[in-house]
Structure formats: structure tokens, C-alpha cells
Design a protein around this motif. Structure first.
Motif, PDB file in Angstrom:
ATOM      1  N   ALA A   1       1.368   4.361  -2.874  1.00 42.82           N
ATOM      2  CA  ALA A   1       1.211   5.782  -2.549  1.00 42.82           C
ATOM      3  C   ALA A   1       2.441   6.566  -2.996  1.00 42.82           C
ATOM      4  N   LEU A   2       3.627   6.025  -2.767  1.00 41.62           N
ATOM      5  CA  LEU A   2       4.856   6.707  -3.188  1.00 41.62           C
ATOM      6  C   LEU A   2       4.960   6.789  -4.706  1.00 41.62           C
ATOM      7  N   LEU A   3       4.538   5.736  -5.378  1.00 46.26           N
ATOM      8  CA  LEU A   3       4.641   5.689  -6.837  1.00 46.26           C
ATOM      9  C   LEU A   3       3.674   6.668  -7.513  1.00 46.26           C
ATOM     10  N   PHE A   4       2.429   6.666  -7.074  1.00 46.17           N
ATOM     11  CA  PHE A   4       1.403   7.465  -7.750  1.00 46.17           C
ATOM     12  C   PHE A   4       1.151   8.826  -7.107  1.00 46.17           C
ATOM     13  N   ASP A   5       1.682   9.049  -5.918  1.00 44.98           N
ATOM     14  CA  ASP A   5       1.400  10.291  -5.208  1.00 44.98           C
ATOM     15  C   ASP A   5       2.634  10.766  -4.437  1.00 44.98           C
TER      16      ASP A   5
ATOM     17  N   VAL B   1      -7.309   3.649  -3.874  1.00 46.12           N
ATOM     18  CA  VAL B   1      -7.232   2.238  -3.463  1.00 46.12           C
ATOM     19  C   VAL B   1      -8.444   1.874  -2.611  1.00 46.12           C
ATOM     20  N   GLN B   2      -8.851   2.753  -1.728  1.00 47.62           N
ATOM     21  CA  GLN B   2     -10.026   2.474  -0.893  1.00 47.62           C
ATOM     22  C   GLN B   2     -11.305   2.387  -1.741  1.00 47.62           C
ATOM     23  N   ALA B   3     -11.415   3.236  -2.754  1.00 49.01           N
ATOM     24  CA  ALA B   3     -12.581   3.175  -3.651  1.00 49.01           C
ATOM     25  C   ALA B   3     -12.579   1.862  -4.427  1.00 49.01           C
ATOM     26  N   LEU B   4     -11.397   1.432  -4.875  1.00 47.65           N
ATOM     27  CA  LEU B   4     -11.295   0.158  -5.589  1.00 47.65           C
ATOM     28  C   LEU B   4     -11.617  -1.009  -4.661  1.00 47.65           C
ATOM     29  N   LYS B   5     -11.198  -0.914  -3.428  1.00 47.51           N
ATOM     30  CA  LYS B   5     -11.492  -1.965  -2.448  1.00 47.51           C
ATOM     31  C   LYS B   5     -12.996  -2.057  -2.209  1.00 47.51           C
ATOM     32  N   LYS B   6     -13.637  -0.914  -2.109  1.00 48.14           N
ATOM     33  CA  LYS B   6     -15.085  -0.879  -1.878  1.00 48.14           C
ATOM     34  C   LYS B   6     -15.837  -1.533  -3.039  1.00 48.14           C
ATOM     35  N   ARG B   7     -15.277  -1.413  -4.246  1.00 52.89           N
ATOM     36  CA  ARG B   7     -15.898  -2.006  -5.436  1.00 52.89           C
ATOM     37  C   ARG B   7     -15.394  -3.431  -5.679  1.00 52.89           C
TER      38      ARG B   7
ATOM     39  N   TYR C   1       0.834  -1.213   0.000  1.00 49.58           N
ATOM     40  CA  TYR C   1       0.000   0.000   0.000  1.00 49.58           C
ATOM     41  C   TYR C   1       0.871   1.267   0.000  1.00 49.58           C
ATOM     42  N   THR C   2       1.899   1.275   0.832  1.00 49.66           N
ATOM     43  CA  THR C   2       2.786   2.436   0.938  1.00 49.66           C
ATOM     44  C   THR C   2       3.546   2.679  -0.359  1.00 49.66           C
ATOM     45  N   ASN C   3       3.989   1.597  -1.009  1.00 47.43           N
ATOM     46  CA  ASN C   3       4.721   1.747  -2.269  1.00 47.43           C
ATOM     47  C   ASN C   3       3.839   2.314  -3.373  1.00 47.43           C
TER      48      ASN C   3
ATOM     49  N   ASP D   1      -0.884  -7.876   5.579  1.00 47.72           N
ATOM     50  CA  ASP D   1       0.502  -7.428   5.442  1.00 47.72           C
ATOM     51  C   ASP D   1       0.615  -6.112   4.685  1.00 47.72           C
ATOM     52  N   GLY D   2      -0.528  -5.546   4.247  1.00 50.05           N
ATOM     53  CA  GLY D   2      -0.526  -4.277   3.524  1.00 50.05           C
ATOM     54  C   GLY D   2      -0.341  -4.417   2.030  1.00 50.05           C
ATOM     55  N   MET D   3      -0.286  -5.663   1.545  1.00 53.38           N
ATOM     56  CA  MET D   3      -0.122  -5.880   0.104  1.00 53.38           C
ATOM     57  C   MET D   3      -1.470  -5.701  -0.599  1.00 53.38           C
TER      58      MET D   3
END
Length: 85
Positions: free
Chosen positions: A39-43, A54-60, A35-37, A68-70
Motif C-alpha cells: 500500500a505504501l509503495l503503490f499508494d 490486492v483484494q481483487a487479485l485475491k478474489k481471482r 500488505y502494508t508495504n 502474517d499479512g504477507m
């Protein structure tokens, strides 16, 4: 034929959808990412937009976030990408 005027929210909505699509494409081509990677890559400016995407995609149900955050793309996410192309 006159075009509809662009409303202020339209541009923002397109930008959000574009970021979600780019995250899904990245996961499809490069596999699961932390998740952190993502965020660093796209933001890199740290605006929080990637987290919201990512949260919107998770909701859908397009991505799954493990303990583990993957972040992994799901079958629903793959189908969504196919529909968009």
C-alpha cells in the motif's frame, strides 16, 4: 473507421487493471511483501486503491494473503502475467 467513444468507466477500469498488473509484477520480481508495504509503495497518497487491487487479485486467486499479512503471488497470478505479455 470511426473509433468508439471512450466511456467514463473505461479509463477507470484500465487504471485498476494496470495497478493489479503492476502489483503482480512487483511480487514476481521482488518476492512476497507485507500488505502494508504494498500500500505504501503503490499508494503513497493513501487512497486505498492498492488495497482494492490486492483484494481483487485475491478474489481471482492470483495472490494469497497469509495470516502474517504477507502477500504472495500464486501460480494463477504468474499465468495471468504471462497471458498479458
Amino acid at each position: 473507421m470511426p473509433q468508439k467513444p471512450i466511456r467514463p468507466g473505461d479509463r477507470e477500469q484500465k487504471r485498476k487493471k494496470s495497478l493489479q498488473r503492476r502489483v503482480l509484477q512487483h511480487l514476481k520480481h521482488h518476492g512476497p511483501k507485507h500488505y502494508t508495504n504494498l500500500a505504501l509503495l503503490f499508494d503513497p497518497q493513501g487512497t486505498g486503491d492498492t488495497g482494492l487491487a490486492v483484494q481483487a487479485l485475491k478474489k481471482r486467486h492470483c495472490v494469497k494473503i497469509g495470516q502474517d499479512g504477507m502477500v504472495r503471488i500464486t501460480d494463477a497470478g504468474l499465468r495471468l502475467l504471462e497471458e498479458q505479455t
